[in-house]
Design a protein around this motif. Structure first.
Motif, PDB file in Angstrom:
ATOM      1  N   TYR A   1       6.793  13.014  15.013  1.00  0.00           N
ATOM      2  CA  TYR A   1       5.955  12.470  16.371  1.00  0.00           C
ATOM      3  C   TYR A   1       7.002  13.028  17.641  1.00  0.00           C
ATOM      4  CZ  TYR A   1       3.238   9.817  19.387  1.00  0.00           C
ATOM      5  OH  TYR A   1       2.508   9.552  20.551  1.00  0.00           O
ATOM      6  N   ASP A  26       7.333  -1.258  11.371  1.00  0.00           N
ATOM      7  CA  ASP A  26       6.003  -1.212  11.437  1.00  0.00           C
ATOM      8  C   ASP A  26       5.118  -1.471  10.169  1.00  0.00           C
ATOM      9  OD1 ASP A  26       5.846   0.353  13.751  1.00  0.00           O
ATOM     10  OD2 ASP A  26       6.639   2.180  13.006  1.00  0.00           O
ATOM     11  N   ARG A  82       8.892   3.144  14.617  1.00  0.00           N
ATOM     12  CA  ARG A  82       9.738   4.238  14.420  1.00  0.00           C
ATOM     13  C   ARG A  82      10.155   5.014  15.493  1.00  0.00           C
ATOM     14  NH1 ARG A  82       5.047   6.152  10.445  1.00  0.00           N
ATOM     15  NH2 ARG A  82       4.004   4.558  11.728  1.00  0.00           N
ATOM     16  N   VAL A  83       9.341   5.134  16.652  1.00  0.00           N
ATOM     17  CA  VAL A  83       9.860   5.587  17.924  1.00  0.00           C
ATOM     18  C   VAL A  83      11.037   4.900  18.609  1.00  0.00           C
ATOM     19  CG1 VAL A  83       9.046   6.384  20.198  1.00  0.00           C
ATOM     20  CG2 VAL A  83       7.599   6.682  18.523  1.00  0.00           C
ATOM     21  N   GLY A  89       7.352   9.707  11.971  1.00  0.00           N
ATOM     22  CA  GLY A  89       8.075   9.321  13.211  1.00  0.00           C
ATOM     23  C   GLY A  89       9.047  10.385  13.864  1.00  0.00           C
ATOM     24  N   MET A 141       3.222   3.593  15.921  1.00  0.00           N
ATOM     25  CA  MET A 141       4.409   4.199  15.695  1.00  0.00           C
ATOM     26  C   MET A 141       5.595   3.769  16.315  1.00  0.00           C
ATOM     27  SD  MET A 141       3.481   7.257  13.985  1.00  0.00           S
ATOM     28  CE  MET A 141       4.860   8.069  14.413  1.00  0.00           C
TER      29      MET A 141
END
Length: 424
Positions: A237, A95, A367-368, A234, A364
């Motif tokens: 989330y 990211d 990271r997701v 992350g 995101m």
């Protein structure tokens, strides 16, 4: 100095003219109309053929050196262990930094690892610890390259074509699983195991060339926080999104309980059917052919209503096929069962990957996807390690039956829920 606005997927995708292309083909290969995706797809296809050649040769090498199912599981575990340890870091880096350059670095490391293994085998000095160490090095490279690749693909195609792009990636991966084992069987019989490792090393040049040719721009993040803070962001989330949590649990259960069956196909070929590497290669090819068929179906369907229910139903079907493979004593029936298992599992994995990428926002996504990769990629080696230990004690059929039964129960559990996977 102000930063440029983030490029949308449509901005980065250069479509081909579609005049003269039949509607059915346009629908089936919609993402291939985007130049950058097409170039990367072709490079990845070439490289993945080499990867499957090495996988076949390496599994047979481990079994030849040790004669142990446990070492097969250990090799799979060590190859994926760095992904468990470092993929979350890799997602933050994906990211923050140029994803294309991260991928090139990852490919160079994997090329070097395959070359070294080829030389060790060629000069007949290879030992089991060499294989295990190089598997770990390759996994380390994939821990940083994987999130970069997963988060790069959505920027290469329009958003409406993203499920098609993921399905096409599954097609190239699984078509390679048909071609690679077949080539490996020929290469092992005519030249030897070292040729498979050497050809894999050469195949990485194709994907490196494709990455260099991409036109996708790198957009620096507007706000840059400390790496640990971004990693925690992350995780928070994903934790707060029930849909993502349930998708990741489904992916983890599938790979932990279902995919270890592939790891132990050499044991099935050698110890159950009394056959050699040619039978093992055919088993992998039938499984790959089923997966290609399933990926073609996903590419044709694109995004549709009720994707979550379909993937859970197919996960339950796959679990029953795992049990059937465990007790089949006909090699030809086993080929057909593996074809069906490949078809069901690739539709399931394509759908769950599509849904995770569609739910995750671009800022995101690295990271997701890194969290998703830890669950998806980490499940198989952990499952292989546990299954390998159990196989040594209670036998392959019983372990596969146990795995299939637990996977079926997991699918039925999520099918009865009113939220999560069934709602997407």
């Amino acid at each position: 100095m102000s930063l440029p606005p983030p490029a949308s997927p449509a901005d980065c995708a250069t479509p081909l003219p579609t005049q003269g292309i039949p509607g059915a083909l346009r629908r089936l290969g919609a993402a291939l109309l985007s130049r950058d995706f097409r170039i990367l797809w072709l490079g990845a296809f070439t490289s993945t053929i080499g990867t499957w050649m090495q996988k076949i040769a390496q599994s047979w090498l481990v079994l030849s050196l040790t004669g142990s199912a446990w070492y097969l599981g250990l090799d799979s575990f060590l190859g994926e262990l760095p992904i468990l340890l470092f993929t979350l870091v890799g997602g933050v880096i994906a990211d923050r930094h140029n994803r294309r350059l991260l991928l090139i670095s990852s490919q160079v490391v994997q090329l070097s690892s395959a070359t070294l293994l080829a030389l060790l085998v060629w000069f007949d000095v290879v030992r089991i610890w060499h294989v295990l160490l190089l598997s770990c090095l390759t996994g380390f490279a994939q821990a940083f390259g994987g999130p970069a690749y997963q988060s790069l693909v959505p920027s290469l195609v329009p958003k409406k074509d993203l499920p098609n792009a993921i399905a096409l990636n599954s097609i190239q991966f699984n078509l390679s699983r048909v071609i690679g084992p077949a080539l490996a069987g020929i290469a092992v019989a005519s030249v030897g195991l070292a040729a498979c490792f050497g050809m894999n090393a050469l195949s990485f040049l194709a994907v490196i060339a494709a990455l260099i040719a991409l036109h996708v721009p790198h957009v620096r993040p507007v706000n840059s926080m400390p790496m640990l803070a971004e990693m925690k962001g992350g995780l928070r989330y994903v934790r707060d999104d029930r849909t993502l949590v349930s998708l990741i649990i489904v992916a983890s259960a599938s790979t932990f309980l279902g995919l270890p069956m592939q790891t132990f196909l050499p044991v099935l070929a050698q110890q159950v059917f009394g056959q050699g590497v040619d039978t093992y290669s055919r088993m992998m090819s039938f499984s790959g052919a089923g997966a290609v068929t399933g990926a073609l179906a996903v590419a044709w369907l694109g995004r549709f209503h009720g994707m979550g229910k379909v993937l859970l139903g197919l996960q339950a079907t796959f679990s029953l096929l795992v049990i059937a493979v465990a007790w089949s004593r006909s090699v030809h029936l086993t080929y057909l069962l593996l074809f069906a298992a490949g078809l069901s599992t690739i539709i399931t994995s394509s759908l769950v990957t599509s849904l995770v990428q569609l739910v995750a926002p671009d800022a995101m996504r690295g990271r997701v996807m890194s969290i998703y990769m830890v669950a998806f990629r980490g499940g198989m080696p952990l499952g292989s390690l546990v299954s390998g230990a159990l196989i040594s004690r209670i036998g392959l059929p019983v372990v596969l039956t146990l795995n299939g039964s637990l996977l079926c129960l997991a699918a039925l559990y999520f099918l009865t829920r009113r939220e999560g996977v069934v709602r997407v």
